[in-house]
Design a protein around this motif. Structure first.
Motif, PDB file in Angstrom:
ATOM      1  N   CYS A 130      -9.894  10.987   9.437  1.00  0.00           N
ATOM      2  CA  CYS A 130      -9.104   9.911   8.834  1.00  0.00           C
ATOM      3  C   CYS A 130      -9.075   8.706   9.777  1.00  0.00           C
ATOM      4  O   CYS A 130      -9.240   8.841  10.991  1.00  0.00           O
ATOM      5  CB  CYS A 130      -7.674  10.385   8.565  1.00  0.00           C
ATOM      6  N   VAL A 131      -8.850   7.539   9.211  1.00  0.00           N
ATOM      7  CA  VAL A 131      -8.782   6.312  10.002  1.00  0.00           C
ATOM      8  C   VAL A 131      -7.517   5.551   9.604  1.00  0.00           C
ATOM      9  O   VAL A 131      -7.146   5.539   8.422  1.00  0.00           O
ATOM     10  CB  VAL A 131     -10.061   5.460   9.779  1.00  0.00           C
ATOM     11  N   PRO A 132      -6.813   4.940  10.556  1.00  0.00           N
ATOM     12  CA  PRO A 132      -5.634   4.143  10.196  1.00  0.00           C
ATOM     13  C   PRO A 132      -6.025   2.973   9.306  1.00  0.00           C
ATOM     14  O   PRO A 132      -7.130   2.419   9.417  1.00  0.00           O
ATOM     15  CB  PRO A 132      -5.105   3.663  11.553  1.00  0.00           C
ATOM     16  N   LEU A 133      -5.110   2.575   8.441  1.00  0.00           N
ATOM     17  CA  LEU A 133      -5.365   1.446   7.550  1.00  0.00           C
ATOM     18  C   LEU A 133      -5.817   0.206   8.310  1.00  0.00           C
ATOM     19  O   LEU A 133      -6.621  -0.579   7.810  1.00  0.00           O
ATOM     20  CB  LEU A 133      -4.097   1.126   6.753  1.00  0.00           C
ATOM     21  N   THR A 134      -5.319   0.031   9.515  1.00  0.00           N
ATOM     22  CA  THR A 134      -5.655  -1.160  10.298  1.00  0.00           C
ATOM     23  C   THR A 134      -7.127  -1.203  10.685  1.00  0.00           C
ATOM     24  O   THR A 134      -7.648  -2.260  11.036  1.00  0.00           O
ATOM     25  CB  THR A 134      -4.800  -1.215  11.573  1.00  0.00           C
ATOM     26  N   ARG A 135      -7.830  -0.059  10.645  1.00  0.00           N
ATOM     27  CA  ARG A 135      -9.259  -0.031  10.978  1.00  0.00           C
ATOM     28  C   ARG A 135     -10.111   0.399   9.783  1.00  0.00           C
ATOM     29  O   ARG A 135     -11.282   0.718   9.948  1.00  0.00           O
ATOM     30  CB  ARG A 135      -9.510   0.899  12.167  1.00  0.00           C
ATOM     31  N   ALA A 136      -9.498   0.393   8.593  1.00  0.00           N
ATOM     32  CA  ALA A 136     -10.210   0.744   7.362  1.00  0.00           C
ATOM     33  C   ALA A 136     -10.640  -0.542   6.668  1.00  0.00           C
ATOM     34  O   ALA A 136      -9.934  -1.086   5.816  1.00  0.00           O
ATOM     35  CB  ALA A 136      -9.332   1.594   6.449  1.00  0.00           C
ATOM     36  N   VAL A 137     -11.804  -1.048   7.039  1.00  0.00           N
ATOM     37  CA  VAL A 137     -12.299  -2.327   6.540  1.00  0.00           C
ATOM     38  C   VAL A 137     -12.617  -2.205   5.049  1.00  0.00           C
ATOM     39  O   VAL A 137     -13.242  -1.242   4.605  1.00  0.00           O
ATOM     40  CB  VAL A 137     -13.568  -2.736   7.319  1.00  0.00           C
ATOM     41  N   GLY A 138     -12.155  -3.186   4.282  1.00  0.00           N
ATOM     42  CA  GLY A 138     -12.464  -3.208   2.864  1.00  0.00           C
ATOM     43  C   GLY A 138     -11.636  -2.269   2.019  1.00  0.00           C
ATOM     44  O   GLY A 138     -11.842  -2.187   0.803  1.00  0.00           O
ATOM     45  N   ARG A 139     -10.709  -1.571   2.622  1.00  0.00           N
ATOM     46  CA  ARG A 139      -9.872  -0.638   1.863  1.00  0.00           C
ATOM     47  C   ARG A 139      -8.946  -1.413   0.939  1.00  0.00           C
ATOM     48  O   ARG A 139      -8.266  -2.341   1.366  1.00  0.00           O
ATOM     49  CB  ARG A 139      -9.053   0.219   2.827  1.00  0.00           C
ATOM     50  N   LYS A 140      -8.933  -1.034  -0.331  1.00  0.00           N
ATOM     51  CA  LYS A 140      -8.022  -1.634  -1.303  1.00  0.00           C
ATOM     52  C   LYS A 140      -6.946  -0.611  -1.635  1.00  0.00           C
ATOM     53  O   LYS A 140      -7.255   0.480  -2.114  1.00  0.00           O
ATOM     54  CB  LYS A 140      -8.786  -2.058  -2.554  1.00  0.00           C
ATOM     55  N   GLY A 141      -5.715  -0.951  -1.391  1.00  0.00           N
ATOM     56  CA  GLY A 141      -4.626  -0.008  -1.607  1.00  0.00           C
ATOM     57  C   GLY A 141      -4.163   0.591  -0.290  1.00  0.00           C
ATOM     58  O   GLY A 141      -4.588   0.192   0.797  1.00  0.00           O
ATOM     59  N   TYR A 200     -10.178   9.021  13.471  1.00  0.00           N
ATOM     60  CA  TYR A 200     -11.450   8.431  13.879  1.00  0.00           C
ATOM     61  C   TYR A 200     -11.146   7.197  14.724  1.00  0.00           C
ATOM     62  O   TYR A 200     -10.395   6.314  14.301  1.00  0.00           O
ATOM     63  CB  TYR A 200     -12.262   8.062  12.646  1.00  0.00           C
ATOM     64  N   PRO A 201     -11.725   7.076  15.920  1.00  0.00           N
ATOM     65  CA  PRO A 201     -11.343   5.990  16.824  1.00  0.00           C
ATOM     66  C   PRO A 201     -12.028   4.656  16.550  1.00  0.00           C
ATOM     67  O   PRO A 201     -11.646   3.634  17.126  1.00  0.00           O
ATOM     68  CB  PRO A 201     -11.769   6.527  18.202  1.00  0.00           C
ATOM     69  N   GLY A 202     -13.044   4.648  15.703  1.00  0.00           N
ATOM     70  CA  GLY A 202     -13.769   3.415  15.439  1.00  0.00           C
ATOM     71  C   GLY A 202     -13.301   2.719  14.174  1.00  0.00           C
ATOM     72  O   GLY A 202     -12.201   2.955  13.668  1.00  0.00           O
ATOM     73  N   HIS A 203     -14.176   1.854  13.662  1.00  0.00           N
ATOM     74  CA  HIS A 203     -13.928   1.170  12.398  1.00  0.00           C
ATOM     75  C   HIS A 203     -14.799   1.793  11.309  1.00  0.00           C
ATOM     76  O   HIS A 203     -15.905   2.272  11.571  1.00  0.00           O
ATOM     77  CB  HIS A 203     -14.227  -0.324  12.513  1.00  0.00           C
ATOM     78  N   TRP A 204     -14.278   1.753  10.099  1.00  0.00           N
ATOM     79  CA  TRP A 204     -14.915   2.376   8.936  1.00  0.00           C
ATOM     80  C   TRP A 204     -14.782   1.395   7.783  1.00  0.00           C
ATOM     81  O   TRP A 204     -13.746   0.755   7.618  1.00  0.00           O
ATOM     82  CB  TRP A 204     -14.196   3.686   8.642  1.00  0.00           C
ATOM     83  N   CYS A 205     -15.839   1.262   6.981  1.00  0.00           N
ATOM     84  CA  CYS A 205     -15.807   0.294   5.885  1.00  0.00           C
ATOM     85  C   CYS A 205     -16.084   0.968   4.554  1.00  0.00           C
ATOM     86  O   CYS A 205     -17.088   1.679   4.400  1.00  0.00           O
ATOM     87  CB  CYS A 205     -16.839  -0.807   6.127  1.00  0.00           C
ATOM     88  N   ASP A 206     -15.228   0.723   3.593  1.00  0.00           N
ATOM     89  CA  ASP A 206     -15.396   1.194   2.224  1.00  0.00           C
ATOM     90  C   ASP A 206     -16.400   0.279   1.520  1.00  0.00           C
ATOM     91  O   ASP A 206     -16.144  -0.914   1.350  1.00  0.00           O
ATOM     92  CB  ASP A 206     -14.038   1.161   1.513  1.00  0.00           C
ATOM     93  N   VAL A 207     -17.546   0.839   1.117  1.00  0.00           N
ATOM     94  CA  VAL A 207     -18.548   0.054   0.405  1.00  0.00           C
ATOM     95  C   VAL A 207     -18.636   0.552  -1.040  1.00  0.00           C
ATOM     96  O   VAL A 207     -19.709   0.649  -1.626  1.00  0.00           O
ATOM     97  CB  VAL A 207     -19.921   0.111   1.110  1.00  0.00           C
ATOM     98  N   GLY A 208     -17.494   0.865  -1.603  1.00  0.00           N
ATOM     99  CA  GLY A 208     -17.443   1.282  -2.995  1.00  0.00           C
ATOM    100  C   GLY A 208     -17.327   0.122  -3.955  1.00  0.00           C
ATOM    101  O   GLY A 208     -17.359   0.310  -5.175  1.00  0.00           O
ATOM    102  N   HIS A 209     -17.202  -1.106  -3.426  1.00  0.00           N
ATOM    103  CA  HIS A 209     -17.078  -2.301  -4.255  1.00  0.00           C
ATOM    104  C   HIS A 209     -17.984  -3.377  -3.662  1.00  0.00           C
ATOM    105  O   HIS A 209     -18.345  -3.317  -2.478  1.00  0.00           O
ATOM    106  CB  HIS A 209     -15.622  -2.770  -4.311  1.00  0.00           C
ATOM    107  N   PRO A 210     -18.396  -4.378  -4.451  1.00  0.00           N
ATOM    108  CA  PRO A 210     -19.389  -5.338  -3.963  1.00  0.00           C
ATOM    109  C   PRO A 210     -18.982  -6.065  -2.690  1.00  0.00           C
ATOM    110  O   PRO A 210     -19.823  -6.321  -1.818  1.00  0.00           O
ATOM    111  CB  PRO A 210     -19.544  -6.320  -5.134  1.00  0.00           C
ATOM    112  N   GLU A 211     -17.701  -6.414  -2.551  1.00  0.00           N
ATOM    113  CA  GLU A 211     -17.254  -7.137  -1.365  1.00  0.00           C
ATOM    114  C   GLU A 211     -17.469  -6.335  -0.089  1.00  0.00           C
ATOM    115  O   GLU A 211     -17.593  -6.890   0.996  1.00  0.00           O
ATOM    116  CB  GLU A 211     -15.772  -7.495  -1.495  1.00  0.00           C
TER     117      GLU A 211
END
Length: 223
Positions: A130-141, A200-211
């Motif tokens: 899991c990753v904190p919201l602060t490092r969850a790039v592109g997360r909606k919600g 997870y100590p790094g950054h993670w990006c949700d690519v489930g949407h075009p942005e």
């Protein structure tokens, strides 16, 4: 540690709109590489690798042809994460497995190694990265879980499930439905105190949407 990994690539990718009208989401490119390749890079060295497919399954199979990676085609209906994992059991075996979503990009390739180091099968039935919201790039919600001091997960909170986990397969056999979500297993595991999380100590990006494509490309260190 597990010697098999299941990569989920069967979904319709509806949030991607026109981008998935004629191709599956895992073949959309980020930084010049399909999302599926970004996910596969995290699984190097794992002896058994299985990718499931349903929407545009032929494109997934053609892309992986000759790679040594097995494809578990779900037909006529998509089986969701739990049903899809159970359908792939003949390829994966009955021991614990890694599972990995293919619609995310990571700031490094450490995800499955981190899980392997923290895995304690005597007290865990699942270990979710899991990753904190602060490092969850592109997360909606919001988030998905709260991570307790003892490492156990509870529902709700500011920790986002990254789509990477280690999971025991035993409980798959007690679900009556053919298509079902792994959330059913997590709920039972949480009730038994055997659902655990790892930050997870790094950054993670949700690519489930075009942005998410541009966001992921800005996040990656070499782009």
């Amino acid at each position: 540690m597990p010697d098999a990994v299941m990569l989920f690539a069967a979904g319709f990718g509806t949030r991607m709109g026109e981008l998935t009208r004629s191709r599956p989401k895992p073949l959309i490119e980020v930084a010049g590489r399909p999302l599926l390749d970004h996910a596969l890079a995290l699984t190097e060295g794992i002896p058994t690798r299985v990718v499931n497919a349903h929407y545009q399954a032929g494109q997934i199979a053609a892309y992986l042809q000759g790679s040594g990676i097995a494809v578990s085609v779900e037909e006529p209906d998509i089986l969701d994460t739990g049903g899809g994992l159970r359908h792939a059991l003949p390829m994966l075996g009955n021991g614990p497995v890694y599972t990995l979503n293919t619609d995310a990009v990571w700031s490094d390739d450490s995800a499955l190694r981190l899980l392997a180091r923290a895995w304690e099968p005597a007290r865990m039935d699942a270990l979710l990265l899991c990753v904190p919201l602060t490092r969850a790039v592109g997360r909606k919600g919001g988030g998905d879980f709260t991570l307790g001091m003892d490492g156990r997960l509870s529902w709700g909170g500011d920790m986002v499930y990254t789509g990477a986990q280690i999971l025991k397969m035993d409980r798959l056999h007690v679900i009556g439905e053919r298509a079902f979500s792994l959330r059913l297993l997590w709920q039972a595991m949480a009730e038994d105190g055997r659902l655990f999380g790892l930050p997870y100590p790094g950054h993670w990006c949700d690519v489930g949407h075009p942005e998410g494509i541009a966001l992921a490309e800005r996040m990656l260190p070499d782009v």
